[in-house]
Scaffold this active site. Structure first.
Site, PDB file in Angstrom:
ATOM      1  N   HIS A 112     -10.711  -5.732  -2.494  1.00  0.00           N
ATOM      2  CA  HIS A 112      -9.335  -5.902  -2.067  1.00  0.00           C
ATOM      3  C   HIS A 112      -9.259  -6.214  -0.580  1.00  0.00           C
ATOM      4  CE1 HIS A 112     -10.275  -1.590  -1.751  1.00  0.00           C
ATOM      5  NE2 HIS A 112      -9.356  -1.497  -0.801  1.00  0.00           N
ATOM      6  N   LEU A 113      -8.253  -6.997  -0.229  1.00  0.00           N
ATOM      7  CA  LEU A 113      -7.974  -7.332   1.156  1.00  0.00           C
ATOM      8  C   LEU A 113      -6.765  -6.527   1.598  1.00  0.00           C
ATOM      9  CD1 LEU A 113      -9.356  -9.929  -0.137  1.00  0.00           C
ATOM     10  CD2 LEU A 113      -8.179 -11.210   1.636  1.00  0.00           C
ATOM     11  N   HIS A 114      -6.840  -5.994   2.804  1.00  0.00           N
ATOM     12  CA  HIS A 114      -5.691  -5.333   3.417  1.00  0.00           C
ATOM     13  C   HIS A 114      -5.054  -6.340   4.375  1.00  0.00           C
ATOM     14  CE1 HIS A 114      -6.827  -1.070   2.441  1.00  0.00           C
ATOM     15  NE2 HIS A 114      -8.024  -1.626   2.349  1.00  0.00           N
ATOM     16  N   ASP A 141       0.845  -1.188   0.000  1.00  0.00           N
ATOM     17  CA  ASP A 141       0.000   0.000   0.000  1.00  0.00           C
ATOM     18  C   ASP A 141       0.883   1.243   0.000  1.00  0.00           C
ATOM     19  OD1 ASP A 141      -1.765   2.201   1.045  1.00  0.00           O
ATOM     20  OD2 ASP A 141      -3.200   0.561   1.210  1.00  0.00           O
ATOM     21  N   ILE A 142       0.521   2.240  -0.801  1.00  0.00           N
ATOM     22  CA  ILE A 142       1.330   3.463  -0.869  1.00  0.00           C
ATOM     23  C   ILE A 142       1.093   4.378   0.336  1.00  0.00           C
ATOM     24  CG2 ILE A 142       1.553   3.439  -3.383  1.00  0.00           C
ATOM     25  CD1 ILE A 142      -0.590   5.681  -3.433  1.00  0.00           C
ATOM     26  N   GLY A 193     -15.555   2.290   4.495  1.00  0.00           N
ATOM     27  CA  GLY A 193     -14.201   2.779   4.270  1.00  0.00           C
ATOM     28  C   GLY A 193     -13.576   2.365   2.946  1.00  0.00           C
ATOM     29  N   GLN A 194     -14.374   1.794   2.029  1.00  0.00           N
ATOM     30  CA  GLN A 194     -13.828   1.390   0.732  1.00  0.00           C
ATOM     31  C   GLN A 194     -13.591   2.621  -0.128  1.00  0.00           C
ATOM     32  OE1 GLN A 194     -16.192  -1.493  -1.412  1.00  0.00           O
ATOM     33  NE2 GLN A 194     -14.732  -1.619  -3.083  1.00  0.00           N
ATOM     34  N   SER A 195     -12.363   2.773  -0.625  1.00  0.00           N
ATOM     35  CA  SER A 195     -12.030   3.958  -1.426  1.00  0.00           C
ATOM     36  C   SER A 195     -11.773   3.642  -2.896  1.00  0.00           C
ATOM     37  CB  SER A 195     -10.813   4.669  -0.826  1.00  0.00           C
ATOM     38  OG  SER A 195      -9.697   3.803  -0.809  1.00  0.00           O
ATOM     39  N   ASN A 204     -12.868  -3.723   3.340  1.00  0.00           N
ATOM     40  CA  ASN A 204     -13.810  -2.621   3.472  1.00  0.00           C
ATOM     41  C   ASN A 204     -14.864  -2.766   2.377  1.00  0.00           C
ATOM     42  OD1 ASN A 204     -12.240  -1.440   5.541  1.00  0.00           O
ATOM     43  ND2 ASN A 204     -10.929  -0.478   4.022  1.00  0.00           N
TER      44      ASN A 204
END
Length: 115
Positions: A101-103, A32-33, A94-96, A88
């Site tokens: 995707h999984l964090h 993640d950036i 909180g999905q942007s 999310n």
């Protein structure tokens, strides 16, 4: 999905650079950036699914595969003390990015509730 390719699709297509740590025929994982922990990796399916709310029965094996990959990456990242996997869903969740995707978060103690 509206408005063309998501940033994640552009990463899959190699139109945008990313620090890729894993790839197979079903998914891609990259750092993640804007990391929220010392280890913060995103695991994304190559299949374009906008959110968890839009998965279908046919996606069952893919979802399991994403979790297995997250677990393997946790091992590679030496997260033996523990880690968190977050999905999310939707704006209030909180999905942007409109691509499932999984964090994978680790390398520090996680608190509850998460926020």
């Amino acid at each position: 999905m509206s408005g063309g390719k998501t940033i994640f699709k552009r990463i899959i297509d190699r139109e945008v650079p990313a620090d890729i740590v894993y790839e197979d025929d079903q998914c891609l994982a990259f750092r993640d950036i804007n990391p929220q922990a010392p280890t913060h990796i995103l695991v994304i399916p190559k299949k374009e699914i906008p959110s968890l709310a839009e998965v279908q029965q046919e996606d069952e094996a893919l979802l399991g595969h994403l979790l297995v990959v997250a677990n393997q990456l946790a091992g590679r990242c030496q997260l033996a003390e523990g880690y968190r996997v977050v999905i999310n869903c939707g704006r209030h969740g909180g999905q942007s990015v409109d691509h499932l995707h999984l964090h994978l978060l680790g390398g520090r103690p996680m608190h509850w509730p998460p926020g």
